[in-house]
Each structure stands twice: as C-alpha cells, then as structure tokens.
Enzyme design. Structure first.
Site: not given
Ligand code: AMP
Length: 491
Positions: A24, A50, A125-126, A265
C-alpha cells in the site's frame, strides 16, 4: 463527518491474479489550503503501491470529510466536486492492495472512528503480524468490528487505552502490536506519522511552503513540488500540529531491517529510499549480476518495467547492447469479468509483446527483477522464442524467492514459490530458458553498498530470500491468520 464514498461494493477480479501484488501507499499533509488535492496527487504518484482502492479523509477545523472507492486514484478523485468536498488544511490518504481483509468498500482505508477524545483517521502500509490474535481477544471482550482489516485493530486498541492524549493512546496501542507498518493518522488537531521499530516499510517527511507532508516514497513529494526533508526513522513517531513538528521514540529500537525488496521491485525508481536512489541501486544490482553471471549473447533485454534499470546495469557491465525487445502495454488494467482460461491466456500478450524485428536470430539475455511463481518468466521466454530468439538466457536481479512475506507483500504460500519447490536446473527447465541465474545474496548486499550480508546482524529484512523473519509471526504460527482470511471471504 461527511462520507461521500462510492456506493459500489465490488469484488475485484484481477485479470492476472496469478501474480503477486504490491502493498500500500500512504500520504498525509498538514497545513495547506489544498490539502485534499495534494493528497490525491501524492496518491497518484504512489499508485504503483496499490491499485485496488483509494481513500482520503480530510479535516476542516470542525468536521472530518471522507471519500473512498474501489479502483485507482483517478477513478475516484478526478472530479472537482469530490476534491472540493474534502475540505480543510489537513488530509490523509491511502492506496490499497489488500494483504489482509477482503476487497470490499468497508475495508478501504483510511479507516475512521469517533473516539472518546475525538475523531481519528488511520491509514497504514504493511502487515500486523498479531492483529488476528488481538482481534480474537477484543471480540471476546465485546469489540464490534466493521471490517476485516488489520488496521481496525489499531482503532479498537486506541479506544480501549487508558491514556488520555491521543498520541499516547496511539503509542499505547502500537506497543501491543507486532508487525511491519508505516502509518499516518489524522486527528482534529494533528497529523501523526509512525514507523515500526525495525523500519521495514518506508515513510518520508517533506515540506511544501509551511505544510508538512508524510509519504510512503519521495517520488510523491517531487510530484507536488515539495522538498524532501528526511526518512522518518524506524520506531519514530512524528507529530505535526499548529506548533510545528516534534519527534518521539517511545519504543526500543532494534537494529533496522528495511525491506530489501522495496529496492528490488516495490519502490518507484525515481524515489530515494533510506538514503539511496532506487534507480542507481537497481543498476548496481544489474552490474553485479553481470559480474557474477556472465553469458555470451547479442542483446540484453529487460522485462519491462521492473527489470529495466537492472538490465541497463547488466548491459553496461557486460558490454552487450541493450534493446527494448519486449514492449509493455501500460493501459491494461483490471477487469471485473471472470475470464475463461483461453481468454486468460491471451491476456498475457495484452501486457507484454515481443518486438520481433530486434529479437529474430539473436542470442538474448532477459533480465527481470524476480521470479515468484515462474508464471511471467515462462510466458516471456516462450514469447521471445516465438519471436525468433536463437538462445534465451534468463538473469534475475534478486536471489531466489524461497519464503513468503508476512510484512505487507502479498506473496503466495511457500508451496507456490518456484524456488521453494525446485533447484536451479529444474527452475531453468520449468521456464524453458537455455540458462538461468540469480544474483547471490552477498552480491545483492554488495550492490547495496555493503561488503556482503552480515549473517549475525543482517542489514535488511530479506526474509523472502532467507526465511530469516525479524518480527514474530504470531498469527501465522497460531493459525489466527487463516481465521481472518475465512472471515474476510464470508464478510
Ligand atoms: P511470477 O510471474 O509469479 O514469477 O512473478 C514475478 C514477476 O512479478 C516479475 O516480473 C516481477 O516484476 C513481478 N513481481 C514480483 N513481485 C511482485 C509483487 N509483489 N507484486 C506484483 N508483481 C511482482
């Protein structure tokens, strides 16, 4: 609070749902008259993190406003009407790819709650690795959950905290939570940013005029013309309000373990993450890959887009010419139709197509960032052969992915990871290449500017390559994770 969220409650069906997906993106701003518009722009820049859903919550000094919807930022925040409805000088936003919780509107962040000490919006995020275990306990104690998101656990823990000030309640809540997280939270008076003690996920601090900004990546600061100030440190809590900015370290901070896969990435190549240009790191990984795994060939071809910087590095180091032998269509999105196998197979070419003129008769080196299930490599190798390549050598800019991520990257279970099933020769046969090699773990660390991996105290979280998980996996080990997945499916 006004909530103008899109009414639909759709389950998205990614066209290529055999692929891994990203995590995210979060973005928050305090002290700017066009807060919501800037958050929308920031989320656009973070769209790669996301694409499943997006949401913004703002505060105008008296009220909170919220708009959320399924799909990309542009699908939800492109009209003046929506942006104008998100009034106020402070706002937080989120781009979602689900790693926990199903894909329905109630699971779209930022999540908002009216608490005893006022309204609070949280986006993170996570992945919280004990959230399901905590949720189980909270439900037994009477909490009523509205979503299957791990983020909601934070809200309930805050509501139950005996502390009085909201920042203390948040810290109290997070002291009970394990996992990897970078979060932004908005109250009626404050913007708060927080990174987990290991600093697994990124979060940066920026400034635009008198406004402070928190963002998953620095590329989003560039897009709105803001200045990059610094990374939020692992375990740091940043509080921004009328009085300015203050920084707190309420947790003990172990040596940091930033996610190495962000460099490989996730992060955008134009971002500077943890002090390093992602683009330069990827090029160095490509150079190291060429030094470790040379091959006699005519052309270096990237698997676009994620393999491109590493392929440039490989070509520069090896002296083999670089060319765009595969063209990516950037307009392929998700679809809500359930495709048949036959249509699904055609879908592969929607995204990538071989540039036959330059491939025909050549010995090619294909460079990609990673192999997960092996689906992409298999398809691309076949495509390049059909376009007339004489030899196809696959070079991968990361070590073999042998373990699932539990810290926010949606990876398949281990039994679906190609490198967890097969040895190198078998993987090469599976993808149909003439040769296959991966950068070594030490080579990867060298490309990151280290002397190699420090086995006693690894400098990064590299669990996907090593199985060395720095943060406890409570839910996974107790089976609570599975319970929540089942619940999300029914919910
Ligand atoms: P696979 O096809 O399953 O082997 O996945 C590898 C491909 O997916 C590579 O081309 C990567 O660029 C890409 N990839 C790797 N990790 C992710 C991720 N977390 N989300 C989306 N794509 C990914």
């Amino acid at each position: 609070m006004t909530d103008r969220s899109a009414p639909q409650e759709l389950r998205s069906t990614p066209f290529d749902d055999d692929k891994l997906h990203e995590e995210c993106g979060v973005f928050g701003i305090y002290g700017h008259p066009e807060a919501a518009a800037l958050v929308a722009l920031g989320l656009h820049a973070l769209q790669h993190r996301g694409q499943e859903a997006a949401g913004i919550v703002s505060h105008d000094g008296r009220h909170f406003h919220s708009h959320k919807g399924m799909g990309k930022v542009g699908d939800n925040f492109s009209t003046e009407e929506v942006i104008k409805s998100l009034q106020g000088n402070a706002a937080v936003g989120h781009n979602r790819y689900a790693t926990t919780g199903g894909t329905v509107l109630r699971n779209v962040q930022p999540i908002f709650a009216d608490l005893a000490n006022g309204g609070l919006a949280v986006a993170h995020n996570g992945n919280l690795t004990n959230a399901s275990t905590l949720r189980r306990r909270l439900v037994l104690e009477g909490s009523i959950f509205q979503s299957t998101m791990d983020t909601e656990v934070i809200i309930h823990l805050i509501a139950n905290s005996k502390k009085t000030r909201i920042v203390d309640c948040l810290v109290d809540a997070m002291s009970k939570i394990s996992g990897a997280y970078s979060l932004v939270a908005l109250t009626s008076k404050k913007l708060i940013g927080m990174r987990d003690p290991y600093g697994v996920r990124p979060l940066v601090l920026g400034k635009l005029d008198n406004a402070y900004i928190l963002s998953s990546e620095s590329c989003a600061l560039d897009i709105i013309g803001a200045e990059f100030i610094r990374d939020v440190s692992p375990g740091e809590v940043v509080v921004i309000d009328e009085g300015g900015i203050s920084s707190h370290f309420p947790f003990s901070t172990p040596p940091k373990r930033f996610c190495i896969f962000e460099h490989i990435y996730f992060a955008r190549p134009d971002s500077v993450v943890e002090g390093r240009s992602v683009y330069e790191v990827r090029k160095s990984i490509g150079s190291e890959l060429a030094r470790e795994n040379p091959v006699d060939a005519d052309l270096v071809i990237p698997v676009p887009d994620s393999g491109t910087p590493a392929a440039i590095g490989y070509a520069q180091e090896s002296g083999i010419p670089f060319d765009l032998g595969i063209i990516r269509n950037h307009y392929v999105g998700r679809t809500f139709i359930e495709p048949t196998d036959q249509i699904r197979h055609l879908g592969v070419k929607l995204k990538h197509n071989a540039n036959r003129n330059i491939i025909d008769g050549k010995r090619v080196v294909l460079v990609d960032d990673s192999i997960v299930r092996g689906t992409t490599s298999t398809k691309i190798v076949q495509m390049v052969r059909e376009a007339g390549a004489r030899e196809v050598h696959m070079r991968i800019a990361s070590p073999p992915t042998t373990h699932s991520c539990f810290y926010g990257v949606d990876t398949p279970s281990r039994n679906k990871l190609l490198a967890a099933q097969y040895d190198l020769a078998e993987m090469c046969a599976f993808i149909g290449a003439d040769s296959l090699s991966f950068i070594s773990l030490d080579g990867l660390y060298r490309a990151m500017g280290e002397n190699g991996r420090n086995a006693k105290q690894p400098q990064y979280c590299d669990a996907c390559f090593t199985g060395d998980y720095p943060i406890e996996l409570t839910d996974h080990e107790t089976g609570a994770e599975r319970e929540l997945t089942l619940l999300a499916e029914r919910f």
